[in-house]
Scaffold this active site. Structure first.
Site, PDB file in Angstrom:
ATOM      1  N   PRO A 138      49.899  22.392  24.271  1.00  0.00           N
ATOM      2  CA  PRO A 138      49.296  22.113  25.583  1.00  0.00           C
ATOM      3  C   PRO A 138      48.032  22.945  25.793  1.00  0.00           C
ATOM      4  O   PRO A 138      47.939  24.078  25.314  1.00  0.00           O
ATOM      5  CB  PRO A 138      50.383  22.524  26.576  1.00  0.00           C
ATOM      6  CG  PRO A 138      51.651  22.454  25.803  1.00  0.00           C
ATOM      7  CD  PRO A 138      51.288  22.852  24.403  1.00  0.00           C
ATOM      8  N   HIS A 139      47.093  22.366  26.503  1.00  0.00           N
ATOM      9  CA  HIS A 139      45.825  23.045  26.800  1.00  0.00           C
ATOM     10  C   HIS A 139      46.058  24.042  27.946  1.00  0.00           C
ATOM     11  O   HIS A 139      45.808  23.745  29.116  1.00  0.00           O
ATOM     12  CB  HIS A 139      44.764  22.004  27.192  1.00  0.00           C
ATOM     13  CG  HIS A 139      43.413  22.571  27.453  1.00  0.00           C
ATOM     14  ND1 HIS A 139      42.507  22.841  26.451  1.00  0.00           N
ATOM     15  CD2 HIS A 139      42.805  22.926  28.614  1.00  0.00           C
ATOM     16  CE1 HIS A 139      41.405  23.334  26.979  1.00  0.00           C
ATOM     17  NE2 HIS A 139      41.561  23.385  28.300  1.00  0.00           N
ATOM     18  N   HIS A 140      46.582  25.193  27.590  1.00  0.00           N
ATOM     19  CA  HIS A 140      46.951  26.187  28.597  1.00  0.00           C
ATOM     20  C   HIS A 140      46.740  27.580  28.012  1.00  0.00           C
ATOM     21  O   HIS A 140      47.355  27.940  27.014  1.00  0.00           O
ATOM     22  CB  HIS A 140      48.417  25.998  29.000  1.00  0.00           C
ATOM     23  CG  HIS A 140      48.857  26.877  30.132  1.00  0.00           C
ATOM     24  ND1 HIS A 140      49.248  28.185  29.949  1.00  0.00           N
ATOM     25  CD2 HIS A 140      48.972  26.629  31.462  1.00  0.00           C
ATOM     26  CE1 HIS A 140      49.597  28.702  31.111  1.00  0.00           C
ATOM     27  NE2 HIS A 140      49.429  27.776  32.038  1.00  0.00           N
TER      28      HIS A 140
END
Length: 253
Positions: free
Chosen positions: A173-175
């Site tokens: 995830p883009h986190h």
């Protein structure tokens, strides 16, 4: 204007003060038939609350109030594919699709409004009328369940889009916090510049951000699990929050 209208309805529910009722009846902008309910557009929320008050007999089903009820019900007819399609079409795999950037934020909010209004209709022994099609509350809840099932793994990718749920879910995830190592495992300082080495890794995130829902697949049900793919892989609170209410409703059933 959406924020003020939404606030006025909530304050009328909380206080019963006529000034808020008058504000609702005299609002210049009721939103019309919206495409979605989002963090930046609350009109559908206000319309759904007014529809509830009408069904409960606390507001008259005429004038501006009736217009708001008609607007939210037209929105829901679009959502369940019995309208003009302004609120999305179904992908081949059955997901409601509205936009390429974080589509699931629109899916979870729409399902929240759908199950909420379904319960309001059920309490009033009413149904959703979409042109010549009459949809009972149970059918609306069933549609919402299909979308939740899709998010949790019943989809062509056989992937849960809620991180940490099921055997297969997004690993990148883009986190920022999820992609960096924890301070327990790496107590040294990581500067902003050094964070890039973790961002560009092809390996899974070092921290599993359990419960997060990513943006979701495209209109052909394809999901690219890559950290740089922020349009599909970015999780958000405004995607997770609505599904809490939807899941509570489905579990209650």
């Amino acid at each position: 204007q959406d924020e003020l209208l939404w606030a006025a309805v909530w304050l009328y529910i909380a206080t019963g003060h006529q000034e808020y009722k008058a504000y609702i009846a005299g609002a210049n902008n009721l939103g019309g038939v919206r495409q979605s309910l989002s963090w930046d557009d609350k009109f559908v929320g206000a319309q759904a609350l007014v529809a509830k008050l009408i069904l409960q007999g606390k507001l008259p089903n005429n004038g501006r109030h009736a217009e708001m009820r008609s607007n939210v019900e037209s929105f829901l007819c679009n959502v369940v594919q019995h309208g003009d399609g302004r609120s999305g079409r179904l992908t081949p795999g059955g997901m409601l699709y509205l936009q390429p950037w974080s589509n699931l934020q629109d899916v979870t909010t729409a399902m929240f409004v759908l199950v909420t209004h379904a319960d309001h209709l059920a309490a009033a022994r009413a149904s959703l009328q979409c042109g010549g099609v009459r949809l009972p509350p149970a059918q609306l809840v069933s549609f919402a369940r299909s979308q939740v099932d899709y998010i949790l793994g019943k989809n062509p990718m056989k992937m849960s889009y809620m991180v940490g749920v099921g055997k297969r879910y997004p690993l990148q995830p883009h986190h920022r916090g999820a992609s960096l190592p924890s301070i327990r495992n790496n107590p040294g300082k990581i500067s902003c510049g050094k964070g890039a080495q973790y961002f560009h890794r092809s390996a899974p995130n070092l921290n599993v951000i359990d419960g997060a829902i990513v943006g979701g697949p495209d209109n052909n049900d394809h999901y690219d699990d890559s950290r740089g793919n922020y349009q599909q892989g970015e999780p958000s609170t405004y995607t997770v929050a609505p599904i809490v209410g939807v899941l509570a409703r489905l579990l209650h059933n």
